[in-house]
Design an enzyme around this catalytic site. Structure first.
Site, PDB file in Angstrom:
ATOM      1  CG  HIS A  11      38.367  40.928  43.401  1.00 31.74           C
ATOM      2  ND1 HIS A  11      39.734  41.029  43.487  1.00 31.74           N
ATOM      3  CD2 HIS A  11      38.127  39.759  42.761  1.00 31.74           C
ATOM      4  CE1 HIS A  11      40.296  39.986  42.927  1.00 31.74           C
ATOM      5  NE2 HIS A  11      39.341  39.183  42.473  1.00 31.74           N
ATOM      6  NE  ARG A  33      42.294  36.699  37.257  1.00 33.14           N
ATOM      7  CZ  ARG A  33      42.539  36.189  38.472  1.00 33.14           C
ATOM      8  NH1 ARG A  33      41.576  36.137  39.376  1.00 33.14           N
ATOM      9  NH2 ARG A  33      43.738  35.728  38.776  1.00 33.14           N
ATOM     10  CG  ASP A  59      42.915  38.296  41.462  1.00 37.83           C
ATOM     11  OD1 ASP A  59      42.129  37.524  42.043  1.00 37.83           O
ATOM     12  OD2 ASP A  59      42.558  39.115  40.596  1.00 37.83           O
ATOM     13  CG  HIS A 108      40.583  37.134  46.370  1.00 34.15           C
ATOM     14  ND1 HIS A 108      39.218  37.055  46.210  1.00 34.15           N
ATOM     15  CD2 HIS A 108      41.112  37.014  45.123  1.00 34.15           C
ATOM     16  CE1 HIS A 108      38.930  36.885  44.930  1.00 34.15           C
ATOM     17  NE2 HIS A 108      40.063  36.863  44.245  1.00 34.15           N
TER      18      HIS A 108
HETATM   19  C1  SIN Z   1      38.156  36.476  40.547  1.00 33.73           C
HETATM   20  O1  SIN Z   1      38.914  36.750  39.626  1.00 33.73           O
HETATM   21  O2  SIN Z   1      38.505  36.474  41.719  1.00 33.73           O
HETATM   22  C2  SIN Z   1      36.713  36.163  40.193  1.00 33.73           C
HETATM   23  C3  SIN Z   1      35.932  37.422  40.047  1.00 33.73           C
HETATM   24  C4  SIN Z   1      34.556  37.186  39.514  1.00 33.73           C
HETATM   25  O3  SIN Z   1      34.224  36.078  39.078  1.00 33.73           O
HETATM   26  O4  SIN Z   1      33.780  38.138  39.499  1.00 33.73           O
END
Ligand code: SIN
Length: 274
Positions: free
Chosen positions: A250, A265, A103, A101
């Site tokens: 990612h 995050r 974000d 995806h």
């Molecule tokens: C995410 O922000 O999509 C999670 C990424 C992760 O946990 O590495």
């Protein structure tokens, strides 16, 4: 590109670079900020090691790049609505982001970038994979680029966030943002074009019949995650990854259950894709 205040070591010729020589717990000089920004534009996702930062320092770093985004489904820790906790342990039934995806692409103005600090790492596993949507677009044939260039797709947060709620025993009947975005978006800084559909949020390509939409989306998903467009990051305690959601997709690998992986995050707000 030459840097005076940081060192930048590319991880692959296509995307990803490790940045060293900077302490993200301290305020950045204008030149440090500019060089980190240049590194992100050049490599699409950048990584830092040994950054033991507080939530306030994390937010201060993010704010250098723009206003912070507040997540539509996950409230932050008390007093920190701009922080998204990323956590999995032996009780987890799922993890955030374990499918490809960009974000919160369901937002009408989706986030420009995300800055993830992992402070607790499992003894093995828990890598994050990044795929360059710019490189994947460039590798398409000219007729396919032309065909996709006129299309937009519906992104909707509801199916993903409601399913996640249901897995956690909640009703899963909330309304979430949705938006139509170009299938191929143009990066507002680099001018590069990139594929902007992904399995978590994209529902269908507008103006195509369902079977055509499904086939084109499946092709684009498989194409974007080809090995030559992907880099894989192995976390250590206090690593930080900063990715450009306008250039990469990612996936967080959940191969470490029942071990603990935990961090925070900060997400930087973005513009309407064009
Ligand atoms: C995410 O922000 O999509 C999670 C990424 C992760 O946990 O590495």
């Amino acid at each position: 590109m030459s840097y005076q205040t940081i060192e930048v070591r590319p991880l692959t010729p296509t995307l990803g670079a490790e940045v060293s020589g900077v302490d993200l717990s301290a305020p950045l000089s204008d030149q440090q900020f500019q060089e980190i920004h240049d590194g992100l534009m050049a490599h699409q996702v950048i990584f830092f090691r040994d950054q033991d930062i507080t939530l306030e320092q994390h937010k201060d770093f993010g704010r250098r790049f723009g206003p912070l985004h507040i997540h539509p489904s996950a409230p932050g820790p008390a007093g920190h609505p701009e922080i998204l906790r990323i956590h999995a342990d032996e009780n987890s039934k799922q993890v955030a982001g374990h499918r490809w995806h960009s974000d919160v692409s369901c937002d009408p103005e989706p986030p420009m970038g995300s800055i993830l600090h992992i402070h607790t790492v499992p003894s093995i596993g828990g890598d994050t994979l990044f795929a360059s949507s710019n490189a994947a677009y460039e590798a398409l044939s000219a007729p396919m680029k032309k065909f996709l260039g006129d299309l937009s797709a519906r992104h909707d947060g509801g199916p993903n966030y409601n399913r996640r709620a249901q897995i956690n025993g909640k009703p899963g009947d909330k309304q979430y943002p949705y938006a139509d975005h170009p299938v191929i978006r143009t990066h507002p800084v680099t001018g590069k074009k990139g594929i902007y559909v992904s399995p978590v949020f994209t529902q269908y390509i507008c103006d195509l019949p369902e079977d055509e939409s499904r086939s084109i989306l499946d092709f684009l998903y498989a194409h974007n995650r080809k090995e030559q467009f992907v880099c894989r990051f192995t976390w250590k305690k206090d690593s930080i990854a900063f990715w450009d959601n306008r250039a990469v997709q990612h996936l967080a690998m959940w191969d470490y259950f029942p071990r603990v992986r935990s961090g925070y995050r900060v997400t930087v707000a973005g513009d309407k894709p064009f």
